[in-house]
Motif scaffolding. Structure first.
Motif, short mmCIF file in Angstrom:
data_model
loop_
_atom_site.label_atom_id
_atom_site.label_comp_id
_atom_site.label_asym_id
_atom_site.label_seq_id
_atom_site.Cartn_x
_atom_site.Cartn_y
_atom_site.Cartn_z
N TRP A 191 0.83 -1.20 0.00
CA TRP A 191 0.00 0.00 0.00
C TRP A 191 0.86 1.25 0.00
N ASN A 192 1.96 1.18 0.73
CA ASN A 192 2.88 2.32 0.79
C ASN A 192 3.47 2.62 -0.57
N SER A 193 3.77 1.55 -1.34
CA SER A 193 4.35 1.77 -2.66
C SER A 193 3.35 2.42 -3.60
N VAL A 194 2.05 2.11 -3.40
CA VAL A 194 1.03 2.75 -4.22
C VAL A 194 0.95 4.24 -3.88
N LEU A 195 0.99 4.53 -2.57
CA LEU A 195 0.93 5.92 -2.14
C LEU A 195 2.11 6.72 -2.65
N ASN A 196 3.28 6.11 -2.64
CA ASN A 196 4.49 6.82 -3.06
C ASN A 196 4.63 6.89 -4.56
N ASP A 197 3.76 6.15 -5.30
CA ASP A 197 3.83 6.16 -6.76
C ASP A 197 5.24 5.82 -7.25
N ARG A 198 5.75 4.71 -6.77
CA ARG A 198 7.09 4.30 -7.18
C ARG A 198 7.10 3.88 -8.65
N ASP B 31 16.17 -6.93 -4.13
CA ASP B 31 16.09 -6.71 -2.68
C ASP B 31 16.31 -5.24 -2.34
N ASN B 32 17.28 -4.61 -3.01
CA ASN B 32 17.57 -3.20 -2.75
C ASN B 32 16.52 -2.28 -3.34
N LEU B 33 15.97 -2.63 -4.51
CA LEU B 33 14.93 -1.80 -5.11
C LEU B 33 13.68 -1.76 -4.24
N ARG B 34 13.37 -2.89 -3.62
CA ARG B 34 12.18 -2.94 -2.76
C ARG B 34 12.32 -2.06 -1.53
N LYS B 35 13.55 -1.83 -1.11
CA LYS B 35 13.78 -0.99 0.06
C LYS B 35 13.78 0.50 -0.30
N SER B 36 13.86 0.79 -1.59
CA SER B 36 13.95 2.19 -2.01
C SER B 36 12.56 2.81 -2.10
N SER B 37 12.54 4.10 -2.12
CA SER B 37 11.27 4.83 -2.26
C SER B 37 11.04 5.26 -3.70
N LEU B 38 11.92 4.84 -4.62
CA LEU B 38 11.84 5.30 -6.01
C LEU B 38 11.39 4.21 -6.97
N TYR B 39 11.91 2.99 -6.79
CA TYR B 39 11.65 1.92 -7.76
C TYR B 39 10.79 0.81 -7.15
N ASN B 40 9.90 0.26 -7.97
CA ASN B 40 9.09 -0.88 -7.57
C ASN B 40 9.30 -2.00 -8.59
N PRO B 41 10.11 -3.02 -8.27
CA PRO B 41 10.36 -4.10 -9.23
C PRO B 41 9.10 -4.92 -9.47
N ILE B 42 8.81 -5.20 -10.75
CA ILE B 42 7.57 -5.92 -11.08
C ILE B 42 7.82 -7.23 -11.81
N ALA B 43 9.02 -7.39 -12.40
CA ALA B 43 9.27 -8.62 -13.17
C ALA B 43 10.76 -8.74 -13.51
N PHE B 44 11.15 -9.97 -13.81
CA PHE B 44 12.48 -10.25 -14.36
C PHE B 44 12.35 -10.52 -15.85
N ILE B 45 13.39 -10.15 -16.60
CA ILE B 45 13.54 -10.57 -18.00
C ILE B 45 14.82 -11.37 -18.07
N ASP B 46 14.77 -12.54 -18.71
CA ASP B 46 15.98 -13.35 -18.84
C ASP B 46 15.92 -14.15 -20.15
N ASP B 47 17.08 -14.36 -20.74
CA ASP B 47 17.16 -15.09 -22.01
C ASP B 47 17.24 -16.60 -21.81
N ASP B 48 17.41 -17.04 -20.56
CA ASP B 48 17.49 -18.47 -20.26
C ASP B 48 16.09 -19.08 -20.31
N ILE B 49 15.87 -20.01 -21.24
CA ILE B 49 14.55 -20.61 -21.43
C ILE B 49 14.11 -21.37 -20.18
#
Length: 452
Positions: free
Chosen positions: A110-117, A134-152
């Protein structure tokens, strides 16, 4: 504990068993509280709980149950079913961890929604990517939503509670999950593959940031401070050519060096590189007070045993130049002082020619008269069949050196630079600023071609 008795006995109100074993309702919780305090579980900040909390919770409950079990066996407790303890261990761990992570999710989602990360994709589902999330989740700027990887094999899996998508799903994430930033988190990748992926990413309407290479990450620990913007050099398919140290040191090591235009883009980098080659003394000459202060402060802060002297002077001042070269007994001169902005010099012809030509003449004449050992002129590719004032003034400067070289004991040499990436007043900083403002990108002429 009550639930443990219910599950073990099989009745909703096992009053008789509870009454006979009332001591365990007091001592076991007290023992767990003591271990929770000892292991710091009550001091942990809810927002930052992770795998260590799980480990410490297991430690506290396991040790507590083992101690109670030992006393039960020692005192031959017969009224208490022994299987109650493993049932209690399982239920307590599940409930404690579930409640903590549930409240973390509720409060800080809810806090991340309020902060509009900023919705952020992490490219690279490896160790660096996991640390970064792990570090992005602790920040007030970025909200990680997914990984992209080339490994099938990683496709569709969950990593750190985030799903791993293939490269083809980037457009889907941008449209449906409103991803605005992508962080490229594969620091171990080689330059060629890194450049190839960055070029593919440039087709998408998303801001791309990167982590530095493995060599530039301190202690192998990834943090949000490592994230940087993609620079032009990151997408150039060029390998760094290591210079020959013996040749570099020949005219620098244990000698007095004069760098004209030391506050400019080329002069600054020259000064940095020369500092690493053990000169006896460096004289930084520039006519810009701020630029001279900046490079002087940067070099002196390295605390090397090298004398660094700032000289606020212009190369058109012959007499002041002569005093500087004589006083400090200069051995080698690097002449980087010049006006280089092509359109500006077209509008200021006299000033451009006077600074570039007369300044070079003064330096060359003094190098000859005062028997300086070496002088290097920083010229430009625009001096080849010049079509503008800047190129013509630099070509004239080259001719001055060629004329002195035939008569003087000083070793005169010249090097022609193409466009220097990201130099002051060049097109790259201009494009970067225009992109930040949303465009448009402007060029001097529609038919212009730039080489770097």
């Amino acid at each position: 504990m009550y639930l443990s008795f219910v599950l073990r006995i099989g009745v909703a109100y096992p009053i008789q068993y509870i009454f006979e074993s009332s001591w365990i309702f007091i001592f076991l919780p007290l023992l767990i509280i003591v271990f929770f305090v000892r292991l710091g579980l009550y001091r942990s900040v809810l927002q930052y709980i992770g795998s260590k909390i799980i480990t410490k919770t297991f430690q506290a409950t396991t040790i507590s149950c083992l101690i109670i079990g030992f006393f039960m066996m020692f005192f031959r407790e017969s009224n208490l079913p022994r299987s109650v303890l493993p049932i209690f261990w399982f239920i307590s761990n599940v409930l404690i961890l579930f409640i903590r992570f549930l409240f973390k999710g509720i409060l800080y989602s809810w806090n991340s929604v309020l902060n509009d990360r900023i919705q952020t994709i992490v490219y690279g589902a490896g160790q660096a990517g996991v640390q970064l999330v792990d570090n992005l989740r602790k920040s007030s700027l970025y909200n990680p939503i997914a990984f992209i990887d080339d490994d099938i094999e990683k496709e569709g899996t969950l990593l750190n509670s985030l799903e791993v998508y293939p490269f083809e799903k980037i457009e889907f994430l941008i449209k449906n999950k409103e991803a605005r930033v992508l962080v490229f988190a594969i620091p171990s990748i080689n330059t060629k593959n890194r450049t190839h992926i960055l070029k593919k990413l440039s087709k998408f309407p998303i801001e791309v940031k990167i982590l530095p290479t493995v060599e530039n990450i301190v202690n192998g620990v990834i943090s949000i401070d490592n994230i940087k913007h993609v620079e032009v050099a990151d997408i150039l398919e060029r390998n760094i050519v290591a210079p020959k140290q013996k040749l570099l040191k020949k005219n620098i090591s244990n000698k007095n060096i004069l760098i004209t235009g030391a506050g400019g883009s080329i002069g600054v980098e020259l000064s940095r590189q020369i500092m690493n080659l053990s000169p006896r003394r460096i004289i930084l000459l520039d006519n810009s007070e701020f630029n001279l202060y900046s490079i002087h402060h940067e070099l002196t802060s390295k605390n090397l045993d090298i004398e660094i002297i700032p000289a606020l002077c212009t190369t058109t001042n012959y007499h002041q130049l002569k005093k500087i070269i004589t006083k400090y007994k200069i051995h080698t001169i690097y002449h980087a002082a010049a006006y280089k902005h092509v359109p500006m010099l077209e509008m200021n012809i006299i000033a451009g020619v006077y600074n570039n030509v007369v300044g070079t003449f003064n330096i060359a004449k003094l190098a000859d008269e005062l028997e300086v050992e070496n002088m290097v002129l920083i010229s430009t590719d625009k001096a080849v069949r010049p079509t503008n004032i800047m190129g013509a003034s630099k070509r004239m400067s080259e001719l001055i050196l060629q004329a002195y070289a035939d008569l003087s004991t000083c070793c005169f040499s010249m090097v022609r630079f193409g466009n220097v990436l990201d130099s002051a007043g060049s097109v790259v900083p201009l494009f970067r600023e225009q992109i930040k403002k949303g465009g448009p990108l402007t060029v001097t002429h529609r038919n212009i071609t730039r080489y770097f």
